[in-house]
Design an enzyme around this catalytic site. Structure first.
Site, short mmCIF file in Angstrom:
data_model
loop_
_atom_site.label_atom_id
_atom_site.label_comp_id
_atom_site.label_asym_id
_atom_site.label_seq_id
_atom_site.Cartn_x
_atom_site.Cartn_y
_atom_site.Cartn_z
N ASP A 138 0.87 -1.25 0.00
CA ASP A 138 -0.02 0.08 0.09
C ASP A 138 0.96 1.23 -0.31
O ASP A 138 2.02 1.33 0.45
CB ASP A 138 -0.97 -0.07 1.24
CG ASP A 138 -2.08 0.94 1.01
OD1 ASP A 138 -2.38 1.42 0.06
OD2 ASP A 138 -2.89 1.37 2.20
N GLY A 139 0.39 2.44 -0.46
CA GLY A 139 0.92 3.61 -0.44
C GLY A 139 1.46 4.31 -1.67
O GLY A 139 2.15 5.23 -1.72
N HIS B 179 2.64 3.55 -8.96
CA HIS B 179 2.63 2.11 -9.22
C HIS B 179 3.52 1.63 -9.93
O HIS B 179 4.12 0.67 -9.96
CB HIS B 179 1.17 1.87 -9.93
CG HIS B 179 0.14 2.13 -9.23
ND1 HIS B 179 -0.15 1.84 -7.98
CD2 HIS B 179 -1.25 3.02 -9.69
CE1 HIS B 179 -1.27 1.99 -7.35
NE2 HIS B 179 -1.99 2.80 -8.35
N ARG C 32 -11.94 1.61 -8.71
CA ARG C 32 -10.84 2.90 -9.12
C ARG C 32 -11.35 3.34 -10.74
O ARG C 32 -11.73 2.92 -11.58
CB ARG C 32 -9.50 2.33 -9.00
CG ARG C 32 -9.04 2.10 -7.45
CD ARG C 32 -7.68 1.85 -7.21
NE ARG C 32 -7.23 1.81 -5.95
CZ ARG C 32 -6.39 2.02 -5.42
NH1 ARG C 32 -5.40 2.34 -5.94
NH2 ARG C 32 -6.23 1.71 -3.81
N LEU D 51 11.46 -19.85 -5.25
CA LEU D 51 10.64 -19.32 -4.67
C LEU D 51 9.21 -19.37 -5.46
O LEU D 51 9.22 -19.25 -6.58
CB LEU D 51 11.00 -17.71 -4.56
CG LEU D 51 9.88 -16.61 -4.26
CD1 LEU D 51 9.82 -16.67 -2.70
CD2 LEU D 51 10.25 -15.44 -4.58
C1 FPP Z 1 -1.85 0.24 -3.30
O1 FPP Z 1 -1.54 1.46 -3.38
C2 FPP Z 1 -1.43 -0.61 -4.49
C3 FPP Z 1 -2.36 -1.12 -5.47
C4 FPP Z 1 -3.63 -1.14 -5.49
C5 FPP Z 1 -1.42 -2.03 -6.51
C6 FPP Z 1 -0.24 -2.44 -6.48
C7 FPP Z 1 0.45 -2.81 -7.41
C8 FPP Z 1 1.76 -2.52 -7.79
C9 FPP Z 1 2.93 -2.56 -6.68
C10 FPP Z 1 2.15 -2.56 -9.29
C11 FPP Z 1 1.87 -3.86 -9.98
C12 FPP Z 1 1.98 -5.15 -9.45
C13 FPP Z 1 2.86 -6.18 -9.77
C14 FPP Z 1 2.89 -7.41 -9.15
C15 FPP Z 1 3.75 -6.01 -11.13
P1 FPP Z 1 -2.64 2.59 -3.24
O2 FPP Z 1 -2.70 3.02 -4.84
O3 FPP Z 1 -3.92 2.04 -2.88
O4 FPP Z 1 -2.05 3.60 -2.65
P2 FPP Z 1 -2.47 4.61 -1.73
O5 FPP Z 1 -3.08 4.17 -0.43
O6 FPP Z 1 -1.48 5.69 -1.48
O7 FPP Z 1 -3.70 5.40 -2.42
#
Ligand code: FPP
Length: 248
Positions: A21-22, A38, A72, A132
């Site tokens: 998250d974040g 992202h 979203r 893994l």
């Molecule tokens: C949460 O951050 C994260 C996500 C919803 C997506 C996570 C995806 C990735 C790290 C990239 C794609 C994944 C792979 C495996 C290649 P948020 O957007 O909710 O952050 P916020 O809480 O700050 O809004």
């Protein structure tokens, strides 16, 4: 500096699960679009997969897209889907070299067809690897995972393939998406929030939970090292007393 010896002297968690998250907030703090967060988050994924593999973690589950994330804005959803596809295409050779086996949990039928095809192809091509296990939670929700398990079990009861008293914890575990995988030992959530957000609700019953304020794009080797070191310092009692554990 990471003192690798510090964590090598105690057991490494077999299964680590992460709520990444974040990304959005991290990007916004930098006056950049959420998708930039992202994108940098994918670099954290690459680094953590590599490090987990080196440390001897057996299963790494990453919450890459929740069943709620479909709500979203469509540009963010399609941006995430294209990052995922790009990641799978670019990492295949590294997965084969490092013997990483890709698996996924979630309702992957909901993914765009091109993404699903690349995902299924990567899963098939890495199926023989014995390093893994990288488990991507995609369109995943813990409650709907339990619902689909209950439906399957109920239909087996109705068809008299099993009887009511055969329903136990093991049977339910075996009907979840994670069937065959060990339960998570350590569950990490980055980004400063302290909740489970519908992630591995059944499986995380005894997981050690580690919350950190570090935003996912900045969660790299050192931050992962700290989480493992903290895990190793905790006493896992599984409902027993400390004295019981001491006497074996
Ligand atoms: C949460 O951050 C994260 C996500 C919803 C997506 C996570 C995806 C990735 C790290 C990239 C794609 C994944 C792979 C495996 C290649 P948020 O957007 O909710 O952050 P916020 O809480 O700050 O809004």
């Amino acid at each position: 500096m990471l003192d690798q010896k510090l964590i090598d002297s105690a057991p490494i968690p077999t299964h680590v699960a992460i709520i990444m998250d974040g990304n959005g907030r991290w990007a916004q703090q930098k006056h950049r679009p959420r998708l930039y967060g992202h994108k940098v988050g994918v670099e954290s994924v690459q680094e953590i997969v590599e490090y987990a593999s080196e440390l001897g973690v057996k299963v790494l589950t990453l919450y890459a897209f929740s069943s709620e994330n479909w709500k979203r804005p469509s540009t963010e959803v399609s941006g995430l889907m294209s990052l995922l596809k790009g990641y799978l295409l670019s990492e295949l050779s590294k997965m084969l070299k490092n013997s990483v086996r890709l698996v996924s949990i979630g309702d992957i039928q909901k993914l765009p067809q091109d993404v699903r095809e690349v995902l299924e192809k990567t899963i098939a091509e890495t199926a023989g690897n014995d390093g893994l296990i990288l488990n991507l939670a995609l369109s995943y929700g813990g409650r709907s995972e339990i619902v689909q398990a209950v439906r399957k079990i109920a239909s087996d009861v109705l068809a008299k393939r099993i009887s009511l008293d055969e329903i136990d914890e093991k049977l339910i575990t075996n009907h979840l998406y994670t069937s065959g995988l060990p339960e998570p030992d350590l569950l990490i959530r980055t980004g400063g929030e302290a909740r489970l957000s519908n992630f591995l609700l059944w499986q995380a019953s005894y997981a050690e939970i580690y919350f950190t304020d570090t935003m996912w794009p900045e969660f790299r080797r050192e931050a992962f090292f700290r989480a493992i070191a903290e895990f190793q310092g905790r006493e896992r009692r599984f409902g027993r007393t400390s004295a019981q554990l001491g006497s074996g």
